[in-house]
Motif scaffolding. Structure first.
Motif, mmCIF file in Angstrom:
data_model
loop_
_atom_site.group_PDB
_atom_site.id
_atom_site.type_symbol
_atom_site.label_atom_id
_atom_site.label_comp_id
_atom_site.label_asym_id
_atom_site.label_seq_id
_atom_site.Cartn_x
_atom_site.Cartn_y
_atom_site.Cartn_z
ATOM 1 N N ILE A 290 8.721 20.661 25.820
ATOM 2 C CA ILE A 290 9.213 20.536 24.454
ATOM 3 C C ILE A 290 8.003 20.659 23.543
ATOM 4 N N ARG A 291 8.000 21.662 22.677
ATOM 5 C CA ARG A 291 6.869 21.882 21.789
ATOM 6 C C ARG A 291 7.020 21.012 20.544
ATOM 7 N N ILE A 292 6.044 20.122 20.343
ATOM 8 C CA ILE A 292 6.098 19.163 19.251
ATOM 9 C C ILE A 292 5.329 19.697 18.045
ATOM 10 N N HIS A 293 6.045 19.897 16.967
ATOM 11 C CA HIS A 293 5.428 20.275 15.693
ATOM 12 C C HIS A 293 5.665 19.131 14.717
ATOM 13 N N GLY A 294 4.647 18.762 14.006
ATOM 14 C CA GLY A 294 4.832 17.671 13.059
ATOM 15 C C GLY A 294 3.593 17.403 12.234
ATOM 16 N N GLU A 295 3.769 16.506 11.272
ATOM 17 C CA GLU A 295 2.669 16.119 10.396
ATOM 18 C C GLU A 295 2.807 14.647 10.052
ATOM 19 N N ILE A 296 1.684 13.966 10.044
ATOM 20 C CA ILE A 296 1.655 12.550 9.685
ATOM 21 C C ILE A 296 0.690 12.373 8.523
ATOM 22 N N ASN A 297 1.173 11.735 7.455
ATOM 23 C CA ASN A 297 0.353 11.445 6.276
ATOM 24 C C ASN A 297 0.233 9.940 6.117
ATOM 25 N N ASN A 298 -0.975 9.444 6.272
ATOM 26 C CA ASN A 298 -1.226 8.012 6.162
ATOM 27 C C ASN A 298 -1.769 7.693 4.764
ATOM 28 N N SER B 290 0.855 -1.181 0.000
ATOM 29 C CA SER B 290 0.000 0.000 0.000
ATOM 30 C C SER B 290 0.891 1.230 0.000
ATOM 31 N N GLY B 291 0.281 2.395 -0.017
ATOM 32 C CA GLY B 291 1.053 3.625 -0.007
ATOM 33 C C GLY B 291 1.822 3.793 1.286
ATOM 34 N N PRO B 292 2.770 4.714 1.317
ATOM 35 C CA PRO B 292 3.616 4.880 2.502
ATOM 36 C C PRO B 292 2.941 5.696 3.611
ATOM 37 N N ILE B 293 3.506 5.543 4.800
ATOM 38 C CA ILE B 293 3.206 6.436 5.922
ATOM 39 C C ILE B 293 4.378 7.409 6.013
ATOM 40 N N ARG B 294 4.091 8.666 6.080
ATOM 41 C CA ARG B 294 5.148 9.673 6.214
ATOM 42 C C ARG B 294 4.910 10.478 7.487
ATOM 43 N N ILE C 25 3.141 11.897 25.228
ATOM 44 C CA ILE C 25 1.812 12.417 24.937
ATOM 45 C C ILE C 25 1.285 11.712 23.697
ATOM 46 N N CYS C 26 -0.014 11.416 23.694
ATOM 47 C CA CYS C 26 -0.596 10.581 22.639
ATOM 48 C C CYS C 26 -1.738 11.297 21.927
ATOM 49 N N LYS C 27 -1.963 10.876 20.671
ATOM 50 C CA LYS C 27 -3.131 11.292 19.902
ATOM 51 C C LYS C 27 -3.862 10.042 19.426
ATOM 52 N N GLY C 28 -5.066 10.271 18.925
ATOM 53 C CA GLY C 28 -5.930 9.170 18.539
ATOM 54 C C GLY C 28 -5.595 8.588 17.172
ATOM 55 N N PRO C 29 -6.486 7.745 16.656
ATOM 56 C CA PRO C 29 -6.233 7.020 15.408
ATOM 57 C C PRO C 29 -6.204 7.941 14.189
ATOM 58 N N ILE C 30 -5.543 7.445 13.149
ATOM 59 C CA ILE C 30 -5.508 8.113 11.847
ATOM 60 C C ILE C 30 -6.041 7.129 10.820
ATOM 61 N N GLN C 31 -7.138 7.471 10.193
ATOM 62 C CA GLN C 31 -7.766 6.565 9.244
ATOM 63 C C GLN C 31 -6.916 6.434 7.984
ATOM 64 N N ALA C 32 -7.150 5.341 7.243
ATOM 65 C CA ALA C 32 -6.458 5.136 5.977
ATOM 66 C C ALA C 32 -6.703 6.329 5.059
ATOM 67 N N GLY C 33 -5.613 6.868 4.508
ATOM 68 C CA GLY C 33 -5.716 8.035 3.653
ATOM 69 C C GLY C 33 -5.805 9.354 4.396
ATOM 70 N N GLY C 34 -5.773 9.320 5.736
ATOM 71 C CA GLY C 34 -5.926 10.531 6.536
ATOM 72 C C GLY C 34 -4.607 11.157 6.946
ATOM 73 N N ASP C 35 -4.703 12.333 7.544
ATOM 74 C CA ASP C 35 -3.541 13.081 8.027
ATOM 75 C C ASP C 35 -3.769 13.497 9.473
ATOM 76 N N ASP C 36 -2.680 13.863 10.125
ATOM 77 C CA ASP C 36 -2.776 14.418 11.478
ATOM 78 C C ASP C 36 -1.684 15.457 11.642
ATOM 79 N N ILE C 37 -1.988 16.495 12.401
ATOM 80 C CA ILE C 37 -1.058 17.606 12.603
ATOM 81 C C ILE C 37 -0.735 17.734 14.091
ATOM 82 N N TRP C 38 0.549 17.894 14.407
ATOM 83 C CA TRP C 38 1.001 18.260 15.744
ATOM 84 C C TRP C 38 1.381 19.731 15.690
ATOM 85 N N ASN C 39 0.688 20.526 16.484
ATOM 86 C CA ASN C 39 0.836 21.976 16.394
ATOM 87 C C ASN C 39 1.298 22.566 17.723
#
Length: 373
Positions: free
Chosen positions: A153-161, A133-137, A196-210
């Motif tokens: 520590i301020r966490i900035h980031g992005e997850i692309n599923n 399948s496609g990659p997780i970035r 620190i945790c965040k919830g699920p990321i659906q297939a094809g979804g994204d999540d942002i750490w701000n």
């Protein structure tokens, strides 16, 4: 109890946290209910007899400038102990010991990379049965690399599923890695000290750490300078946890934990100007006393706020002194092999580390509460 009612070590101003070059001073108190034959407190010599009563023996000695910070674990340790011994001829000795904390002043303002920001990224391709399948970035960004305990520590980031699989969660984590070196091998111990945790990321979804806040608990400084057999490193990671059988995607950035914060950070929180010179200890004449120097040997509970007198922890008078908080890993039993039922003193000990909470301050003091585990 016998003839000895009390054998106790007390430090001036109840100070039990010290930095390089400071004086360790106080007195040994002895209370007798009957006469006792003894040699000198510090070294063997002619026999002496002390009559019943109270006795106080002052001591003062100066610490070297370069020593490793106090550190305790089940595998190895750096421990500083002041011991008073009543050496009795042909009988068991009376002994009292007090464990103190030494802190190596790691000034983040002198670390070339501490104020630098860093971006790191990673990618992982998932397999679904026989098909890819496609990659997780994932991208992790920190605005600086240097921190002191008590900061966030301020966490900035992005997850692309881009995969066809759900991600169970994502989390940011502060990891402590300790290497214990012997002439023949190295043993590594890893601990997660903040998360620190965040919830699920659906297939094809994204999540942002701000700018999510990852707390830094009371910990020893990076590297444990001055100790050649124990090395401490800290890493912040952004982790993506796929559903089902698969390894996490982990994006790491190595950081520095110090004891003196960046001036630029202190100024952001409106920290007041130069502190009064009274925080520095005055000089006192040295009186010889037996000192057990750092013991390094190869061989966790709630943390508590510790109230101690301010010290000359640095020459940065524009940065206020920290509070001191018990180590995140809690107390340990400090009995040694040569201790017995006649050894006195508090045998439960935890190092305390410099701790800042920029959100709670006034013009003179910082009042700090350790992060809950």
């Amino acid at each position: 109890m016998g003839k000895l009612d009390l054998l106790e070590i007390n430090f001036t101003n109840n100070q039990e946290v010290f930095y390089g070059g400071q004086l360790v001073q106080g007195h040994v108190t002895v209370q007798l209910n009957a006469e006792i034959k003894m040699r000198r407190l510090e070294e063997k010599g002619d026999d002496h007899v002390l009559q019943p009563g109270n006795y106080s023996y002052p001591f003062s000695f100066q610490l070297p400038n370069q020593l490793p910070s106090s550190y305790e674990s089940s595998v190895g340790r750096v421990r500083y102990t002041v011991t008073a011994v009543i050496d009795r001829p042909w009988k068991f000795d009376h002994k009292c010991k007090r464990t103190i904390t030494f802190i190596d002043a790691v000034d983040l303002n002198l670390e070339p990379t501490a104020a630098q920001g860093v971006t790191q990224q990673g990618e992982k391709t998932m397999c679904c049965l026989c098909c890819k399948s496609g990659p997780i970035r994932a991208v992790l960004k920190l605005d600086r690399l240097g921190y002191v305990p008590g900061e966030n520590i301020r966490i900035h980031g992005e997850i692309n599923n881009h995969s066809r699989r759900k991600m169970t969660s994502s989390f940011a984590e502060l990891r402590m890695t300790v290497d214990y070196h012997t002439p023949s091998k190295t043993r590594t111990q890893k601990n997660s000290v903040s998360k620190i945790c965040k919830g699920p990321i659906q297939a094809g979804g994204d999540d942002i750490w701000n700018g999510d806040a990852l707390g830094v608990p009371p910990l020893p400084p990076s590297n444990l300078r001055g100790c050649k057999i124990i090395d401490i490193k800290y890493t912040v990671t952004l982790n993506v946890d796929p559903a089902g059988p698969a390894f996490d995607l982990v994006v790491p950035i190595k950081i520095i934990i110090g004891t003196i914060p960046l001036r630029s950070v202190a100024q952001q929180y409106g920290v007041p100007g130069p502190m009064p010179s009274s925080i520095y200890l005055s000089d006192h004449p040295n009186i010889p006393v037996k000192l057990i120097m750092p013991e390094v040997s190869m061989s966790l509970p709630p943390v508590e706020y510790v109230n101690v007198s301010p010290s000359n922890m640095s020459n940065n008078q524009d940065i206020p002194p920290p509070a001191y908080v018990e180590s995140y890993f809690g107390k340990v039993d400090v009995h040694d092999d040569d201790d017995n039922e006649h050894t006195r003193g508090n045998m439960e000990y935890a190092p305390v580390y410099a701790y800042y909470n920029w959100n709670e301050h006034n013009t003179n003091t910082f009042l700090n509460v350790a992060p809950k585990k």
